[in-house]
Design a protein around this motif. Sequence first.
Motif, PDB file in Angstrom:
ATOM      1  N   LEU A  27       0.828  -1.198   0.000  1.00 18.11           N
ATOM      2  CA  LEU A  27       0.000   0.000   0.000  1.00 18.11           C
ATOM      3  C   LEU A  27       0.869   1.256   0.000  1.00 18.11           C
ATOM      4  N   ASP A  28       1.915   1.243   0.796  1.00 22.92           N
ATOM      5  CA  ASP A  28       2.816   2.406   0.833  1.00 22.92           C
ATOM      6  C   ASP A  28       3.406   2.693  -0.541  1.00 22.92           C
ATOM      7  N   LYS A  29       3.756   1.639  -1.274  1.00 28.37           N
ATOM      8  CA  LYS A  29       4.290   1.816  -2.623  1.00 28.37           C
ATOM      9  C   LYS A  29       3.222   2.386  -3.560  1.00 28.37           C
ATOM     10  N   GLY A  30       1.982   1.917  -3.379  1.00 29.08           N
ATOM     11  CA  GLY A  30       0.882   2.436  -4.184  1.00 29.08           C
ATOM     12  C   GLY A  30       0.619   3.904  -3.909  1.00 29.08           C
ATOM     13  N   CYS A  79      -9.426   2.587  -4.333  1.00 25.56           N
ATOM     14  CA  CYS A  79      -9.539   1.455  -3.419  1.00 25.56           C
ATOM     15  C   CYS A  79      -8.170   0.806  -3.232  1.00 25.56           C
ATOM     16  N   ALA A  80      -7.843   0.513  -1.979  1.00 33.33           N
ATOM     17  CA  ALA A  80      -6.538  -0.072  -1.660  1.00 33.33           C
ATOM     18  C   ALA A  80      -6.409  -1.473  -2.236  1.00 33.33           C
ATOM     19  N   GLY A  81      -7.461  -2.259  -2.154  1.00 33.25           N
ATOM     20  CA  GLY A  81      -7.408  -3.631  -2.645  1.00 33.25           C
ATOM     21  C   GLY A  81      -8.790  -4.249  -2.673  1.00 33.25           C
ATOM     22  N   GLY A  82      -8.825  -5.502  -3.078  1.00 37.51           N
ATOM     23  CA  GLY A  82     -10.093  -6.224  -3.157  1.00 37.51           C
ATOM     24  C   GLY A  82     -10.158  -7.307  -2.109  1.00 37.51           C
ATOM     25  N   GLY A  83     -10.454  -8.531  -2.563  1.00 30.71           N
ATOM     26  CA  GLY A  83     -10.599  -9.643  -1.645  1.00 30.71           C
ATOM     27  C   GLY A  83     -12.063  -9.973  -1.449  1.00 30.71           C
ATOM     28  N   GLY A 129     -10.024  -0.318 -12.668  1.00 24.28           N
ATOM     29  CA  GLY A 129      -8.579  -0.204 -12.831  1.00 24.28           C
ATOM     30  C   GLY A 129      -7.810  -0.801 -11.669  1.00 24.28           C
ATOM     31  N   PRO A 130      -6.493  -0.953 -11.818  1.00 30.43           N
ATOM     32  CA  PRO A 130      -5.632  -1.592 -10.828  1.00 30.43           C
ATOM     33  C   PRO A 130      -5.701  -0.909  -9.468  1.00 30.43           C
ATOM     34  N   MET A 131      -5.547  -1.715  -8.421  1.00 34.10           N
ATOM     35  CA  MET A 131      -5.648  -1.181  -7.069  1.00 34.10           C
ATOM     36  C   MET A 131      -4.272  -1.016  -6.429  1.00 34.10           C
ATOM     37  N   VAL A 136      -0.674  -1.943  -8.003  1.00 32.10           N
ATOM     38  CA  VAL A 136       0.271  -0.836  -8.175  1.00 32.10           C
ATOM     39  C   VAL A 136       1.489  -0.989  -7.268  1.00 32.10           C
ATOM     40  N   GLY A 137       1.276  -1.497  -6.065  1.00 32.52           N
ATOM     41  CA  GLY A 137       2.361  -1.592  -5.100  1.00 32.52           C
ATOM     42  C   GLY A 137       3.293  -2.771  -5.283  1.00 32.52           C
ATOM     43  N   LYS A 138       3.055  -3.590  -6.292  1.00 31.62           N
ATOM     44  CA  LYS A 138       3.915  -4.752  -6.526  1.00 31.62           C
ATOM     45  C   LYS A 138       5.046  -4.416  -7.489  1.00 31.62           C
ATOM     46  N   GLU A 139       6.134  -5.168  -7.356  1.00 31.45           N
ATOM     47  CA  GLU A 139       7.355  -4.878  -8.127  1.00 31.45           C
ATOM     48  C   GLU A 139       7.140  -4.994  -9.630  1.00 31.45           C
TER      49      GLU A 139
END
Length: 306
Positions: A27-30, A79-83, A129-131, A136-139
Motif C-alpha cells: 500500500l505504501d508503494k501504491g 480502493c486499496a485492494g479487493g478480496g 482499474g488496478p488497485m 500498483v504496489g507490486k514490483e
Amino acid sequence: MIKPKRLNQGDTVGVIAPASPPDLKNLDKGLSFLESLGLKVKLGVHVKKKHGYLAGNDEERMEDFHQMFQDSEVAAIFCAGGGYGTGRILSTIDYATVKANPKIFWGYSDITSLHTAIRQETGLVTFHGPMLCSDVGKEDFDEESKKMFQQLFQPEVVHYDERLSPLEVIGEGEASGEVVGGNLSLLVNTMGTPYEIDTKGKLLFIEDVGEQPYRLDSFFNQLKLAGKLEDAAGIILGDFSGTETEKTKETLSLAQVYEDYFSRLKKPVLAGFKIGHCLPHYSIPFGTDAVLSSHKKSLMIQPGVY
C-alpha cells in the motif's frame, strides 16, 4: 450519466479499503505512485484496521466510504485492494450523498459490487482499474498499466484494438452502449438482489481469476438463464487467468465454454482484452458510451471524466 471532474496536479485523493485488509508494505508503494502523479493522498481513518478477513467492520468501512465522498477536498477515491467485503455494505450506502458529491471512484475485482450499485443508483461513471495494494504496489507493475491513470487527468477515448493484445471474434457484429460489468463471480453473487446488474442495451464486460472452466460455465449459465446475455448489446471478455488447471482431468477448455455460451448470440462478442487480474491491466470507465466491433476488432470507449 454523471461524469466526474478530471484530476489536476496538486489535487487531494482519498484511499479506502472497502473489502479485505491491504498489505501495508504494498500500500505504501501504491501511495507513492499516486504522489508521483502530483497528487496529495488522504487515507481513510480505518484503512489499516483488520476484522478477520475484512478491513475493519462494516460500520468502519462504510464510514470511510461516506467520509471520502463527503469531503470536498477529495477529488477522487482509490480502493486499496479487493478480496471480499464490499457486498456487505451495499444496502447501507447513502447513495444520495454519492450523487450529490460526484467524483472519480477507482478499483476492480471485489469492487465490482460497488461499481454496479453506484452506477445504477446514481448514474455516476466509475473506473475499473488496478488497485494500490494488490497491483500498483507490486514490483512487477508495468508502464503500460501506469499510463492508464492519465485518463483521469485529461478526457480521452480509450481505444482498444489488436495493437494492445490479440483479440478473438466469437460473435460477429457491431454494437454501441454503455460499458458495464466487472468480475464475473461478483456479478453472479448479486443476482436476485436490488443490486443485480442491468445489461439491457449495454456492452457487458466480464473477467475473473483462478476459476476452473466448470465454475466459469456455471457463472455464464446463470447469466444466460437470467437473461443477462440476451439483453446485452455485446459482450467484452476480459482476462481469465488461472483457469486451465489440472485439478479436474475431465474438462472442457475455456474456448469450448466460450463457444457454448457466446457463439450463437447474434451480437458482437470479443475475447482477449487485457482487462482484469493481469499485466498489463488496461483501465476503462464504466457507464460511458462505447462501440464494440468484430469487423474492426476494436472497442472504443468515450472518456470517463470532463
